[in-house]
Design a protein around this motif. Structure first.
Motif, PDB file in Angstrom:
ATOM      1  N   THR A 178       0.838  -1.202   0.000  1.00 31.09           N
ATOM      2  CA  THR A 178       0.000   0.000   0.000  1.00 31.09           C
ATOM      3  C   THR A 178       0.874   1.252   0.000  1.00 31.09           C
ATOM      4  OG1 THR A 178      -1.772  -1.143   1.172  1.00 31.09           O
ATOM      5  CG2 THR A 178      -1.789   1.260   1.265  1.00 31.09           C
ATOM      6  N   LEU A 205       2.763   8.915  -7.682  1.00 29.72           N
ATOM      7  CA  LEU A 205       1.798   7.938  -8.197  1.00 29.72           C
ATOM      8  C   LEU A 205       2.137   7.394  -9.585  1.00 29.72           C
ATOM      9  CD1 LEU A 205      -1.827   8.901  -7.083  1.00 29.72           C
ATOM     10  CD2 LEU A 205      -0.806   6.629  -7.039  1.00 29.72           C
ATOM     11  N   ILE A 217      -3.918   2.361  -1.981  1.00 26.84           N
ATOM     12  CA  ILE A 217      -3.452   3.700  -1.599  1.00 26.84           C
ATOM     13  C   ILE A 217      -4.064   4.061  -0.246  1.00 26.84           C
ATOM     14  CG2 ILE A 217      -5.322   4.924  -2.846  1.00 26.84           C
ATOM     15  CD1 ILE A 217      -3.004   6.983  -3.605  1.00 26.84           C
ATOM     16  N   GLY A 238      -5.692   7.976  -6.775  1.00 27.42           N
ATOM     17  CA  GLY A 238      -5.327   6.560  -6.687  1.00 27.42           C
ATOM     18  C   GLY A 238      -6.187   5.725  -7.624  1.00 27.42           C
ATOM     19  N   LEU A 243      -5.634   2.002  -7.983  1.00 23.76           N
ATOM     20  CA  LEU A 243      -5.353   1.691  -6.578  1.00 23.76           C
ATOM     21  C   LEU A 243      -6.588   1.986  -5.713  1.00 23.76           C
ATOM     22  CD1 LEU A 243      -1.759   3.199  -6.135  1.00 23.76           C
ATOM     23  CD2 LEU A 243      -2.409   0.942  -6.999  1.00 23.76           C
TER      24      LEU A 243
END
Ligand SMILES: [Zn+2]
Length: 411
Positions: A178, A205, A217, A238, A243
């Protein structure tokens, strides 16, 4: 490779048909088989049942589990295992009466960990972190989520995520990564939050996505850290990179952060030491798993997540360790389960469900982990002889684990 475990006194968390989580009153039910066998084939659970149906064909290895309990390994869906150095000096400072603010003014806290991490080589961070990973595997953890968040620079965050990737490649344990760039604002961005969030979204990112370094994320949504609006920007960004969000929220204050997380389809909301009725309402019927971290409450003496209130409202609940150098320097899930029973008044059944199947849900791996189900990964704890599984939380300081099997491998 075929392995038989026979004469199991109690085989816990048996789910003939896979489920992805349990909530409310279902949490009190922990299906089990007494006097059981279990067969592992090609690292998967191939068969199980009562000893009267135990197959008598050839096996490569047979384990006699007379008097012992077998259950799925713990799924620890929230950790910060990758870090450099430690913060034991802050621990002693706190004992001696220094406030969190005074410690922060001396350069303590998350920024202290970030300073150490950025000054340590990737190889050295790996070597320090693998010791902790090996320790939790011995303690019965068979799947673990690990966060970045002590870099707080492009290079530092990438370095942490590469270490997590290397751990995942070198160990049998299932690992999910994460990205937690939004853990704290670095000193130079204290007065310019916008610029740091731009750095996360526009610099960190894309690089992380490019190297496929993260599955999820995260952000520290809290008064004095990341606001609801700032966290929403991060969750949205994200999502653009595939994510899903898992968010630190409601640790010290309730500021309607949970509603924002649910709105953005967060997989989990973690901490929840302070929870309002409105927070509980918004979680009802959502796909977001609440995650409690009782070892953190224990270590820094803050309230425990109100498990009874949440389960009574029909919510599910997962348990995780929060293993990190500042507020929870322990990844022992046996202690987490015991503390949930002792301090949060969860029953042993509820706590074991929370640390297995619901933890797997909070890690996005409930299809393969978290229960004794045919076709799932062979991830098992074999205990020492026990009078009953109640001993697991009851004898809270004892090591009751005899053997751990992770992805079919004896650890
Ligand atoms: Zn955490």
């Amino acid at each position: 490779m075929r392995l038989l475990i026979k004469n199991i006194k109690e085989l816990l968390q048996v789910r003939e048909n896979n489920i992805d989580s349990v909530c409310g009153a279902e949490m009190a039910v922990l299906p089990k088989i007494d006097n059981a066998f279990l067969v592992i084939e090609n690292n998967l659970i191939a068969d199980f049942g009562t000893m009267s149906d135990c197959p008598d064909d050839k096996f490569d290895n047979i384990i006699d589990a007379s008097g012992k309990t077998v259950l799925p390994t713990w799924v620890d869906s929230h950790t910060h295992i990758v870090y450099a150095g430690n913060r034991e000096q802050e621990f002693v400072d706190r004992i001696n009466g220094l406030s969190y603010e005074e410690i922060a003014n001396r350069g303590g806290g998350i920024l202290n960990s970030a300073k150490k991490l950025n000054a340590t080589s990737e190889e050295e961070i790996y070597n320090q972190s693998k010791v902790r990973l090996e320790e939790v595997m011995q303690q019965g953890t068979g799947a673990v989520e690990i966060k970045s968040g002590y870099g707080l620079t492009v290079e530092g965050e990438l370095k942490m995520l590469r270490v997590i990737k290397k751990l995942a490649e070198n160990y049998p344990i299932k690992i999910k990564a994460t990205f937690l760039g939004a853990h704290a604002f670095p000193t130079e961005y204290k007065e310019n939050h916008e610029a740091y969030i731009d750095l996360i979204i526009n610099e960190m990112l894309p690089k992380i996505a490019d190297e496929k370094l993260a599955d999820y994320i995260d952000a520290f949504l809290e008064t004095g850290y990341f606001s609801v609006e700032e966290t929403e920007r991060i969750m949205e960004a994200g999502k653009q990179f595939g994510l899903t969000a898992k968010i630190h929220v409601n640790q010290f204050t309730a500021i309607n952060g949970i509603a924002a997380c649910v709105k953005h389809d967060a997989l989990s909301v973690d901490h929840l030491e302070i929870v309002t009725d409105a927070d509980i309402e918004v979680l009802k019927g959502s796909k977001t798993m609440p995650v409690a971290l009782p070892s953190c409450s224990y270590f820094i003496s803050i309230p425990y997540t109100p498990a009874r209130q949440m389960i009574s409202a029909g919510l599910p609940l997962a348990l995780a360790s929060d293993f990190n150098p500042g507020t929870t320097p322990s990844g022992n899930m046996n202690f987490v389960v015991a503390t949930a029973c002792i301090k949060m008044k969860m029953t042993p059944e509820e706590a074991i469900n929370a640390a297995t199947i619901n933890g797997a849900y909070a890690m996005g791996i409930a299809a393969t982990h978290g229960s004794i189900t045919k076709g799932k990964s062979a991830n098992l704890i074999i205990t020492k002889p026990l009078t009953s599984y109640y001993q697991l939380p009851y004898a809270f300081g004892s090591n009751l684990i005899d053997q751990v099997i992770i992805e079919g491998q004896l650890i």
